[in-house]
Scaffold this motif. Structure first.
Motif, PDB file in Angstrom:
ATOM      1  N   LYS A 184      -3.531   9.284  -5.036  1.00  0.00           N
ATOM      2  CA  LYS A 184      -4.464   9.797  -4.042  1.00  0.00           C
ATOM      3  C   LYS A 184      -3.734  10.127  -2.741  1.00  0.00           C
ATOM      4  O   LYS A 184      -3.949  11.162  -2.134  1.00  0.00           O
ATOM      5  CB  LYS A 184      -5.550   8.744  -3.759  1.00  0.00           C
ATOM      6  CG  LYS A 184      -6.950   9.221  -4.102  1.00  0.00           C
ATOM      7  CD  LYS A 184      -7.960   8.252  -3.556  1.00  0.00           C
ATOM      8  CE  LYS A 184      -8.498   7.321  -4.630  1.00  0.00           C
ATOM      9  NZ  LYS A 184      -9.272   6.204  -4.077  1.00  0.00           N
TER      10      LYS A 184
ATOM     11  N   GLY B   8       0.823  -1.204   0.000  1.00  0.00           N
ATOM     12  CA  GLY B   8       0.000   0.000   0.000  1.00  0.00           C
ATOM     13  C   GLY B   8       0.849   1.242   0.000  1.00  0.00           C
ATOM     14  O   GLY B   8       2.035   1.185   0.338  1.00  0.00           O
TER      15      GLY B   8
ATOM     16  N   GLY C  31      -7.450   3.257   5.042  1.00  0.00           N
ATOM     17  CA  GLY C  31      -7.053   2.040   4.365  1.00  0.00           C
ATOM     18  C   GLY C  31      -8.084   0.918   4.421  1.00  0.00           C
ATOM     19  O   GLY C  31      -8.674   0.646   5.452  1.00  0.00           O
ATOM     20  N   ARG C  32      -8.280   0.336   3.258  1.00  0.00           N
ATOM     21  CA  ARG C  32      -9.084  -0.883   3.138  1.00  0.00           C
ATOM     22  C   ARG C  32      -8.336  -1.806   2.191  1.00  0.00           C
ATOM     23  O   ARG C  32      -7.463  -1.360   1.461  1.00  0.00           O
ATOM     24  CB  ARG C  32     -10.436  -0.559   2.509  1.00  0.00           C
ATOM     25  CG  ARG C  32     -11.535  -0.213   3.476  1.00  0.00           C
ATOM     26  CD  ARG C  32     -12.829   0.090   2.739  1.00  0.00           C
ATOM     27  NE  ARG C  32     -12.655   1.161   1.752  1.00  0.00           N
ATOM     28  CZ  ARG C  32     -12.632   0.970   0.448  1.00  0.00           C
ATOM     29  NH1 ARG C  32     -12.747  -0.259  -0.060  1.00  0.00           N
ATOM     30  NH2 ARG C  32     -12.474   1.980  -0.383  1.00  0.00           N
TER      31      ARG C  32
ATOM     32  N   THR D 173      -5.984   0.462  -0.243  1.00  0.00           N
ATOM     33  CA  THR D 173      -6.327   1.786  -0.764  1.00  0.00           C
ATOM     34  C   THR D 173      -5.563   2.830   0.034  1.00  0.00           C
ATOM     35  O   THR D 173      -4.980   2.522   1.057  1.00  0.00           O
ATOM     36  CB  THR D 173      -7.828   2.065  -0.581  1.00  0.00           C
ATOM     37  OG1 THR D 173      -8.087   2.095   0.835  1.00  0.00           O
ATOM     38  CG2 THR D 173      -8.670   0.990  -1.218  1.00  0.00           C
TER      39      THR D 173
ATOM     40  N   ASP E 244      -3.502   4.544  -8.723  1.00  0.00           N
ATOM     41  CA  ASP E 244      -4.475   5.556  -8.291  1.00  0.00           C
ATOM     42  C   ASP E 244      -4.314   5.862  -6.806  1.00  0.00           C
ATOM     43  O   ASP E 244      -4.453   6.996  -6.371  1.00  0.00           O
ATOM     44  CB  ASP E 244      -5.907   5.041  -8.500  1.00  0.00           C
ATOM     45  CG  ASP E 244      -6.196   4.819  -9.967  1.00  0.00           C
ATOM     46  OD1 ASP E 244      -5.394   5.309 -10.787  1.00  0.00           O
ATOM     47  OD2 ASP E 244      -7.197   4.149 -10.268  1.00  0.00           O
ATOM     48  N   GLU E 245      -4.026   4.804  -6.054  1.00  0.00           N
ATOM     49  CA  GLU E 245      -3.956   4.987  -4.602  1.00  0.00           C
ATOM     50  C   GLU E 245      -2.747   5.828  -4.215  1.00  0.00           C
ATOM     51  O   GLU E 245      -2.815   6.641  -3.308  1.00  0.00           O
ATOM     52  CB  GLU E 245      -3.891   3.619  -3.901  1.00  0.00           C
ATOM     53  CG  GLU E 245      -5.038   2.692  -4.255  1.00  0.00           C
ATOM     54  CD  GLU E 245      -6.411   3.310  -4.012  1.00  0.00           C
ATOM     55  OE1 GLU E 245      -6.522   4.131  -3.076  1.00  0.00           O
ATOM     56  OE2 GLU E 245      -7.353   2.974  -4.757  1.00  0.00           O
TER      57      GLU E 245
ATOM     58  N   ILE F 207      -2.521  -0.078  -7.818  1.00  0.00           N
ATOM     59  CA  ILE F 207      -2.005   0.787  -6.750  1.00  0.00           C
ATOM     60  C   ILE F 207      -1.742   2.215  -7.224  1.00  0.00           C
ATOM     61  O   ILE F 207      -1.666   3.146  -6.426  1.00  0.00           O
ATOM     62  CB  ILE F 207      -0.730   0.166  -6.128  1.00  0.00           C
ATOM     63  CG1 ILE F 207      -0.534   0.713  -4.700  1.00  0.00           C
ATOM     64  CG2 ILE F 207       0.488   0.394  -6.981  1.00  0.00           C
ATOM     65  CD1 ILE F 207       0.472  -0.067  -3.918  1.00  0.00           C
TER      66      ILE F 207
ATOM     67  N   LYS G 252      -8.133  -3.315  -1.148  1.00  0.00           N
ATOM     68  CA  LYS G 252      -8.775  -3.025  -2.423  1.00  0.00           C
ATOM     69  C   LYS G 252      -8.974  -4.313  -3.207  1.00  0.00           C
ATOM     70  O   LYS G 252     -10.043  -4.560  -3.748  1.00  0.00           O
ATOM     71  CB  LYS G 252      -7.876  -2.070  -3.219  1.00  0.00           C
ATOM     72  CG  LYS G 252      -8.497  -1.557  -4.489  1.00  0.00           C
ATOM     73  CD  LYS G 252      -7.577  -0.528  -5.126  1.00  0.00           C
ATOM     74  CE  LYS G 252      -8.223   0.103  -6.337  1.00  0.00           C
ATOM     75  NZ  LYS G 252      -7.393   1.147  -6.916  1.00  0.00           N
TER      76      LYS G 252
ATOM     77  N   CYS H 254      -1.093   4.452   4.568  1.00  0.00           N
ATOM     78  CA  CYS H 254      -2.406   3.857   4.332  1.00  0.00           C
ATOM     79  C   CYS H 254      -2.869   3.031   5.530  1.00  0.00           C
ATOM     80  O   CYS H 254      -3.951   2.480   5.531  1.00  0.00           O
ATOM     81  CB  CYS H 254      -2.411   3.000   3.068  1.00  0.00           C
ATOM     82  SG  CYS H 254      -1.522   1.456   3.251  1.00  0.00           S
TER      83      CYS H 254
END
Lengths: 302, 260
Positions: free
Chosen positions: A259, A45, A218-219, A214, A255-256, A253, A221, A49
Motif C-alpha cells: 500500500k 512499519g 499510520g495506526r 499500517t 499489505d501495508e 506488514i 495495526k 507511515c
C-alpha cells in the motif's frame, strides 16, 4: 502500569505536491499505543507511515494536532531530563571529541567536569571505545559513531530511550553486532525502550513486543508478543519460534508495504517517487532503441 | 638533511611564481622595456624601503594604517557577529531583511565615501566607517548563513537531552556556525585592507595609502612602490593572523577534508 500512553493521536503536515500546490498529508490518524514500564517495544512499519513522527512527539520535538500522549501520567513536555534519543544520523557534535560528546547530556544536567568525565569514561568502556576517547567523530566509522551516541544517552540515565532506526545506515555485520550489544546492555538494566525500525528481524530479535503499523495515515495495526526467551543470543534467529513470528509479522506488514509503495495512493497524494512493476514489453522497446544507436559500434568498444 | 632539502624544494615550488615575477620586474626597467622612471626595479624599491624604515616614516604610516584597519575590523566583527547571530537565529527576521542586505552589500564602500564625508567629515570617523562598511557585509552575511545552516539534527539532539535555549545557542549553534563566521571574518579582513587604502587616499595626512599617493604626487616613485609593498605585507600579515585564529578555533576540522 503503562509508562507511555498515546491515545487518538492525530498529526498532519502541509506539503507541496507535484504541482506546487499545498496539500495536507495525514501522517498519523487515530494512533493508539501503550508502552509498559521497562519493556523493549519496537514499532515496525513501512516507510513514511509516521513512526518517526510519533517518536519525535515522545522526544518533545514535535507536537500532535489531536489526541494525547502521557508519560508517567503527565502530558509530554518540550523539555525533559527523562528521555534519551538515538538518531539514525548519529547526531554527534563534530567539534567535540568522543569523550566530550558522551559528556554533553551530563553537562546539560549541570555536572562538574570531573564527574562528567568519570561517568562518560565508564560508558565509553561499556561500548568498547575507551581507546577512542580523544578522537573526533569524523575519525570514526558509522558503527563506532552510533556506539558513541548510545553511550551518550546511557550516560545521563534517562527513564526512556527512544531509538529512531539507529542501525539502518550501518552495514549488515556492524548492525548485527550492535543489535546484540544493545540486547546485552538492555537486559542488564531494563530501561523502557521504544525502538523504530523497518526491519522485521531486528524488531523480533530485540523486542518484548512489536507494534506493526499500517501505511499512511499510520495506526497500530496489531501488537505481536515476542515470547522468545531471554537472554537472547544470535542463535535465536535460527529457532523455529523466531521463524514463526517473522512469518506472522511479514503477513501483517506485507499489505501495508504494498500500500505504501502503491501507485494509486501516491498519485492521489501527489507526492513521493514510487517503484512500480517493470513492464517487460516497454523495457524491450527501450533496449531496442539503445541498441539501434550503438549497434554498429559495439565491436569497436568491446 | 633530507627534511631540510624537502623544505627548500617545497618552498621553492610555492614561491616560484613570485620569484619569477620579481625577476621580470627587475629586468623590465633595466633592459629598457619599461621606462624606469615609472617602474622602479625591486632593488631600488628595497633600498627605498630600508631608507623609509630608517627614518621611521614607514613604521609611523604602517602603525596608523594598522590601527585604522584594526579598529574598523573590530567594530565590524562585533557588530556583524552579534546581529548575524541574532538574525540567523530568528529566521523570520532574516526573510524581512534579506533584500535590504543584498542591496547594501552591492553598494561599494567607495561609492558611499562621499556620503560618509558629508555626514561625518574628513576625519578619522569617516575612515573608520568606510572600513567598517566594507568589512561588515561578508561577516554579517556569513554569520547569518552559518547560523541558518546549522544541522537541525544537532539542535534536535541537544533538545532531546533537555538542553535549554541558552545551551543550544552557546554550545550548539555558535560552534556549529563558527567555521562560516571565520570565513566571513577573513573575507572582511581583505575588504578591510582594500577600503583602508581608499580611505587614506582621500583627505588623509598619514597612513600607507597616503604615503603611496603622496610619493606619486611628489614624483618619488621608489617610495610609492615601497608603500605598495608595505601594504601588501600588511595585508598578508592580517590574513595570516586571521588564519591562525581560525585554525585554533576549528582545529577539530583538521583532516575532515582528507578523511572523508
Amino acid at each position: 502500569m503503562s509508562k507511555i500512553q498515546a491515545s487518538k493521536i492525530h498529526r498532519q503536515f502541509q506539503v507541496n505536491n507535484d504541482f506546487g500546490k499545498k496539500t495536507k498529508l495525514m501522517v498519523l490518524d487515530d494512533f493508539n499505543l501503550q508502552v509498559r514500564e521497562g519493556e523493549f517495544l519496537s514499532i515496525l512499519g513501512p516507510s513514511g507511515c509516521g513512526k518517526s513522527t510519533f517518536l519525535n512527539m515522545l522526544a518533545g520535538l514535535d507536537k500532535q494536532d489531536g489526541g494525547q500522549i502521557l508519560i508517567d501520567g503527565e502530558p509530554v513536555s518540550d523539555r525533559s531530563f527523562d528521555r534519551g534519543m538515538v538518531f539514525q544520523g548519529y547526531a554527534l557534535f563534530p567539534w567535540r571529541t568522543v569523550l566530550e560528546n558522551v559528556e554533553i547530556g551530563l553537562q546539560i544536567r549541570g555536572l562538574e567536569k570531573k564527574e562528567r568525565e568519570e561517568i562518560a569514561r565508564y560508558y565509553l568502556t561499556m561500548v568498547g571505545l575507551t581507546a577512542f576517547a580523544n578522537r573526533y567523530p569524523h575519525q570514526l566509522s558509522g558503527g563506532m559513531k552510533q556506539r558513541v551516541a548510545i553511550a551518550r544517552v546511557l550516560a545521563y540515565q534517562p527513564d526512556i530511550m527512544l531509538m529512531d532506526e539507529p542501525f539502518a545506515a550501518l552495514d549488515a555485520q556492524t548492525r548485527e553486532t550492535l543489535q546484540l550489544e544493545l540486547i546485552r546492555i538492555w537486559e542488564a538494566d531494563k530501561k523502557t525502550i521504544v525502538f523504530i525500525t523497518h526491519s522485521i528481524d531486528e524488531a523480533i530479535l530485540l523486542s518484548d513486543r512489536v507494534a506493526v503499523m499500517t501505511a499512511r495515515p499510520g495506526r497500530v495495526k496489531e501488537i505481536i508478543d515476542v515470547s522468545l526467551p531471554r537472554p537472547r543470543s544470535e542463535e535465536i534467529r535460527n529457532s523455529s519460534e523466531f521463524a514463526q513470528i517473522r512469518q506472522y509479522a511479514w503477513s501483517l506488514i506485507k499489505d501495508e508495504v504494498t500500500k505504501a509503495q502503491g501507485l494509486q495512493e501516491s498519485i492521489e497524494k501527489g507526492q513521493e517517487t514510487i517503484m512500480v512493476q517493470p513492464i517487460i514489453s516497454l523495457q524491450q522497446k527501450f533496449k531496442d532503441m539503445i541498441q539501434k544507436r550503438i549497434g554498429g559500434h559495439n565491436e569497436k568498444i568491446g | 638533511m633530507k627534511k631540510l632539502a624537502n623544505f627548500f624544494t617545497g618552498s621553492l615550488e610555492k614561491t616560484i611564481g613570485l620569484i619569477l615575477f620579481i625577476a621580470l620586474w627587475e629586468l623590465a626597467p633595466r633592459a629598457g622595456w619599461v621606462n624606469s622612471t615609472y617602474l622602479s626595479p625591486p632593488s631600488t624599491v628595497v633600498s627605498a624601503l630600508i631608507a623609509l624604515l630608517k627614518s621611521g616614516a614607514l613604521l609611523k604610516h604602517l602603525l596608523i594604517s594598522l590601527q585604522r584597519a584594526l579598529v574598523g575590523m573590530a567594530v565590524a566583527v562585533s557588530f556583524g557577529m552579534i546581529f548575524g547571530l541574532f538574525i540567523g537565529y530568528f529566521k523570520k527576521i532574516e526573510g524581512y531583511l534579506d533584500a535590504l542586505f543584498q542591496s547594501f552589500r552591492q553598494m561599494s564602500a567607495f561609492a558611499l565615501f562621499p556620503v560618509f564625508i558629508l555626514l561625518f567629515g574628513v576625519g578619522e570617523l569617516s575612515k573608520t566607517i568606510i572600513i567598517f562598511w566594507a568589512s561588515l557585509w561578508p561577516i554579517l552575511l556569513n554569520t547569518i548563513n552559518g547560523v541558518k545552516n546549522v544541522d537541525t539534527l544537532l539542535v534536535q539532539s541537544a533538545k532531546s537531552m533537555g538542553a535549554s535555549q541558552k545551551f543550544i545557542f552557546l554550545r550548539v549553534i555558535l560552534p556549529a556556525a563558527a567555521p562560516d563566521i571565520f570565513t566571513g571574518i577573513r573575507l572582511g579582513g581583505s575588504y578591510c585592507v582594500m577600503s583602508l587604502v581608499a580611505a587614506e587616499m582621500i583627505g588623509a595626512t598619514s597612513g600607507l595609502g597616503y604615503l603611496i599617493l603622496y610619493s606619486q604626487e611628489t614624483f618619488n616613485i621608489p617610495d610609492m612602490y615601497a608603500g605598495i609593498v608595505g601594504l601588501a605585507i600588511m595585508g598578508l600579515g592580517i590574513n595570516y593572523a586571521l588564519k591562525l585564529i581560525e585554525k585554533s578555533f576549528s582545529s577539530w576540522k583538521q583532516g575532515v577534508a582528507v578523511g572523508e
